[in-house]
Design a protein around this motif. Structure first.
Motif, short mmCIF file in Angstrom:
data_model
loop_
_atom_site.label_atom_id
_atom_site.label_comp_id
_atom_site.label_asym_id
_atom_site.label_seq_id
_atom_site.Cartn_x
_atom_site.Cartn_y
_atom_site.Cartn_z
N ILE A 49 -7.18 0.04 33.60
CA ILE A 49 -7.39 -0.31 32.19
C ILE A 49 -6.51 -1.49 31.81
O ILE A 49 -6.95 -2.46 31.17
N ARG A 50 -5.25 -1.41 32.24
CA ARG A 50 -4.30 -2.49 31.92
C ARG A 50 -4.79 -3.83 32.43
O ARG A 50 -4.78 -4.84 31.73
N ALA A 101 -8.00 -5.01 30.65
CA ALA A 101 -7.70 -5.48 29.30
C ALA A 101 -7.02 -6.83 29.35
O ALA A 101 -7.28 -7.70 28.51
N GLN A 102 -6.15 -7.02 30.35
CA GLN A 102 -5.45 -8.30 30.46
C GLN A 102 -6.43 -9.42 30.80
O GLN A 102 -6.36 -10.50 30.22
N PHE A 106 -8.97 -9.60 27.49
CA PHE A 106 -8.42 -9.86 26.16
C PHE A 106 -7.05 -10.53 26.22
O PHE A 106 -6.36 -10.58 25.22
N GLY A 107 -6.64 -10.97 27.40
CA GLY A 107 -5.28 -11.49 27.55
C GLY A 107 -5.05 -12.74 26.73
O GLY A 107 -5.95 -13.56 26.53
N THR A 108 -3.82 -12.88 26.23
CA THR A 108 -3.44 -14.12 25.57
C THR A 108 -2.99 -15.10 26.65
O THR A 108 -2.54 -14.69 27.71
N TRP A 129 -12.51 -9.70 11.69
CA TRP A 129 -11.84 -8.42 11.40
C TRP A 129 -11.05 -7.94 12.61
O TRP A 129 -10.16 -7.11 12.49
N ALA A 130 -11.37 -8.43 13.80
CA ALA A 130 -10.61 -8.04 14.98
C ALA A 130 -9.41 -8.95 15.15
O ALA A 130 -9.02 -9.27 16.27
N ALA A 131 -8.84 -9.40 14.04
CA ALA A 131 -7.62 -10.20 14.03
C ALA A 131 -7.80 -11.50 14.81
O ALA A 131 -6.86 -12.05 15.35
N GLY A 177 -9.17 -12.43 17.68
CA GLY A 177 -8.85 -12.53 19.09
C GLY A 177 -9.91 -13.29 19.85
O GLY A 177 -10.92 -13.74 19.29
N THR A 178 -9.68 -13.46 21.13
CA THR A 178 -10.66 -14.12 21.98
C THR A 178 -10.98 -13.23 23.17
O THR A 178 -10.20 -12.36 23.54
N ASP A 183 3.19 -3.48 34.62
CA ASP A 183 3.25 -2.62 33.44
C ASP A 183 2.38 -1.37 33.65
O ASP A 183 2.77 -0.27 33.27
N LEU A 235 11.06 4.23 9.48
CA LEU A 235 9.83 3.45 9.31
C LEU A 235 10.06 2.29 8.36
O LEU A 235 9.58 1.19 8.58
N ASP A 236 10.80 2.56 7.28
CA ASP A 236 10.95 1.57 6.23
C ASP A 236 11.92 0.47 6.67
O ASP A 236 11.60 -0.71 6.64
#
Lengths: 291, 395
Positions: free
Chosen positions: B74-75, B78-79, B82-84, B102-104, B106-107, B123, B255-256
């Motif tokens: 999967i890693r 995905a890389q 969808f890798g940068t 809406w998917a920020a 991405g490419t 990883d 969290l804050d």
């Protein structure tokens, strides 16, 4: 002997206030407070990737999952102990154990880490028949027993237990309906709950499983909208293709089997006479006759 | 000088194996050094093969290894998809597609470099190694004995889980019986419709049994609690709510991140301690003796210490040799092997020899046949008195 206050086998007491079997595990005010507190912690445990502010102590992808994997078991233990203190007799324990065994036997029918929908089918119906407290405990116990049976204890287990417990409790909280409307409501709930459960579990391991050098990965401290968009993209490419058919299948199963199973569960609940206070009276005629 | 005889086979306390694995897992999660990760994998694998029994759960190590392979896949996928963009020499240049807003933004696709691919592999290997550590604990620790160590406050819930574990096999048998009956009557036993007709009798069966079981348990005094003084009960409730509330406030503080520092980690830790105390206080209502408790003796301490050593070695390395735990994973031969972490992980290998050998299920069944053959051994036989068979159970 003839004037026993206990209803006889199989016959519902005529004075029963409603057809509905009363909750088997009553949630007192203290248990309710504990439940709400643990659920609030659970919301953080699932949703911290979306909720964490930039610069907060939780915005590191490596530490938070470990923290919650260790924290949630303790909190689940505390809330289950509190619920048990409110009164868990042998009948409730036996019913919990047997229904959890059925759930654990159903579990291998679904596949994958988040694929526990065959379990949901039973969980939703039992939570509906026996009330939110019972549903909560049943959800947690079923997933725990199933993990022990398949030797699948891991960091995901506390999240699964809490998610399934919510599903069971939610079924007990649905509005009261009867007949076909009830089954339709439960089927819709089972589908929605299954999808929500899959999403929540995805969220719990999302920062973990996808590396940070990717456009569908969690970015610590980013605004909520950006992370949410990336999370939806992640769900879309990974699990949504399996989640939706499974939710539909669960709903169909509930529609097909909901009525007879609900009837069977309620009958068993009445026979076990969970709410009947046991009282002993001296026989009216003085000393008891020898048999 | 005589060799000491090997210790008699016995199952180690399940908690010891879990503590060992929980020491080994952080050693993997804290590093992306491929050599250290492979070392952890080798250590976990060797201890499992040396000390697992032939019980069904002992096979789960392989399942966790396969799960690890899936995670690596999967890693890497995905890389690649969808890798940068990352520095390094380009291996493949995939066509690039822009994702909706809406998917920020991405490419999809784009160039794949060797460092990006190596980073994704390492990883993934890190997660797979952590999974292997957990799988080792699953394979080595007896889950049913683990259940015996739940705190006393969870007595009722624990009993429910025990009931579930012992009923599940008979549920499967029940399903098979009812399906066989349907086949004999010439009815279909497959498909969606048959689920309804098979599930109903199984469920009715289960509910019948649960009522019979409840009656049996009730008559034997299960589910009875000692009368707890009102003060203890109030104390338990107060501790529970305070502990949960403290945990919640502490988490919100974390969290804050903008509030006072005392609202974060200190409150969280205090809440956890108080919640644990409430669990202890709630256990006061349960008075029970434990049937054949698992011993916790030398081998258990050694196993736990070995796990702690692995974690400690990694911590020492992270403090003394900065960067050794997160080196550039490519090229592989240039990756250093830090001494403290290596020694710590190797110490975690010791339970493979220092613990008693595991108790085999098949050996347990065979034992009565083997016993008479062992008795005439002159070294064991006492000269005049007759040895009763029960006396050799000791030690």
């Amino acid at each position: 002997m003839s004037d026993a206050a206990i209803p006889t086998d199989g016959v519902a007491p005529a004075t029963s206030p409603a057809l509905r079997t009363r909750s088997q595990l009553r949630i007192g005010p203290r248990s309710l407070a504990a439940l709400l507190l643990v659920s609030a912690v659970g919301v953080i445990a699932f949703g911290w990737p979306l909720l964490a502010q930039p610069g907060s102590g939780l915005a590191h992808a490596t530490d938070a999952p470990l923290l919650f994997a260790l924290l949630l078991p303790l909190l689940l233990a505390v809330v289950l102990a509190q619920l048990a203190e409110g009164g868990m007799d042998a009948k409730t324990v036996a019913m919990l154990g047997v229904l959890a065994a059925v759930g654990a036997a159903l579990r291998p029918l679904g596949t994958g880490v988040a694929g526990v929908e065959p379990v949901f089918f039973l969980l939703v119906l039992a939570g509906r028949a026996y009330g939110p407290g019972f549903g909560f405990v049943l959800g947690a116990v079923t997933l725990f027993a199933s993990a022990l049976l398949t030797a699948g204890v891991g960091p995901w287990l506390p999240f699964q237990m809490l998610g399934a417990a919510w599903v069971g409790a939610g079924a007990g909280l649905l509005p009261e309906l009867r007949g076909r409307a009830e089954v339709a409501l439960l089927a819709a709930y089972a589908a929605v709950a299954g999808l929500a459960y899959g999403l929540a579990l995805n969220l719990s391991f999302w920062p973990f499983v996808i590396g940070n050098a990717s456009t569908i990965a969690f970015v610590a401290g980013d605004p909520l909208v950006d992370n949410l968009g990336r999370f939806l993209a992640f769900t879309l490419v990974t699990s949504l293709g399996f989640d939706i058919p499974r939710a539909v299948l669960t709903a169909i199963l509930v529609l097909l089997t909901g009525r007879p199973i609900l009837r069977a569960l309620r009958r068993a609940g009445r026979r076990a006479a969970f709410d009947t206070p046991v009282s002993f009276q001296a026989p009216p005629g003085g000393a008891p006759r020898s048999p | 000088m005589t060799r000491r005889p090997p210790p008699p086979p016995r199952a180690l306390h399940p908690g010891a194996w879990w503590l060992w694995a929980l020491g080994l897992a952080p050693a993997a999660s804290r590093t992306t050094n491929p050599w250290l990760l492979l070392l952890v994998l080798a250590v976990a694998g060797h201890v499992v093969t040396a000390r697992r029994s032939d019980a069904p759960w002992a096979r789960s190590f392989v399942v966790f290894l396969k799960l690890g392979l899936i995670v690596i896949a999967i890693r890497v996928v995905a890389q690649t998809l969808f890798g940068t963009p990352a520095p390094g020499s380009v291996l493949v240049d995939l066509p690039e597609v822009g994702l909706p807003a809406w998917a920020a933004g991405g490419t999809l696709g784009g160039p794949i470099t060797d460092t990006a691919l190596a980073g994704a592999l390492v990883d993934g290997l890190r997660l797979a190694t952590m999974l292997a550590c957990i799988g080792a604990a699953n394979a080595l620790a007896n889950p049913k004995r683990l259940l015996a160590t739940v705190p006393a406050a969870l007595y009722e819930v624990g009993v429910a889980v025990v009931v579930a574990l012992s009923f599940a096999p008979s549920m499967v048998a029940s399903v098979q019986r009812i399906r066989a009956a349907r086949r004999l009557r010439g009815r279909p036993d497959r498909g969606l419709r048959s689920i309804v007709t098979v599930a109903m009798p199984v469920l009715e069966d289960a509910l019948e049994r649960s009522l019979a079981l409840a009656a049996a348990m009730d008559s034997r005094g299960y589910g009875r609690r000692a009368t707890v003084p009102a003060r203890t009960r109030r104390l338990t409730t107060t501790l529970t709510l305070l502990g949960l509330g403290g945990t919640l406030v502490g988490l919100y503080g974390l969290l804050d991140g903008t509030g006072p520092a005392a609202l974060g980690l200190p409150t969280l830790l205090l809440g956890i301690v108080v919640a644990a105390a409430s669990l202890r206080s709630a256990g006061a209502g349960v008075t029970r003796t434990r049937y054949r408790p698992d011993p916790w003796s030398g081998p258990e301490w050694l196993t736990t210490a070995a796990g702690v050593a692995a974690a400690a070695g990694t911590i020492v390395t992270s403090l003394t040799v900065p960067g050794a735990l997160d080196p550039a994973p490519w090229p592989l031969l240039a990756v250093p092997l830090p001494a403290a972490a290596t020694v710590g992980i190797l110490v975690a290998l010791l339970p493979a020899w220092l613990t008693p050998p595991p108790l085999m299920m098949t050996a347990v069944r065979r034992q009565p046949r083997r016993q008479p053959r062992r008795q005439p051994d002159p070294a064991v036989e006492a000269p005049a008195t007759s040895v009763s068979p029960s006396s050799e159970v000791a030690a």
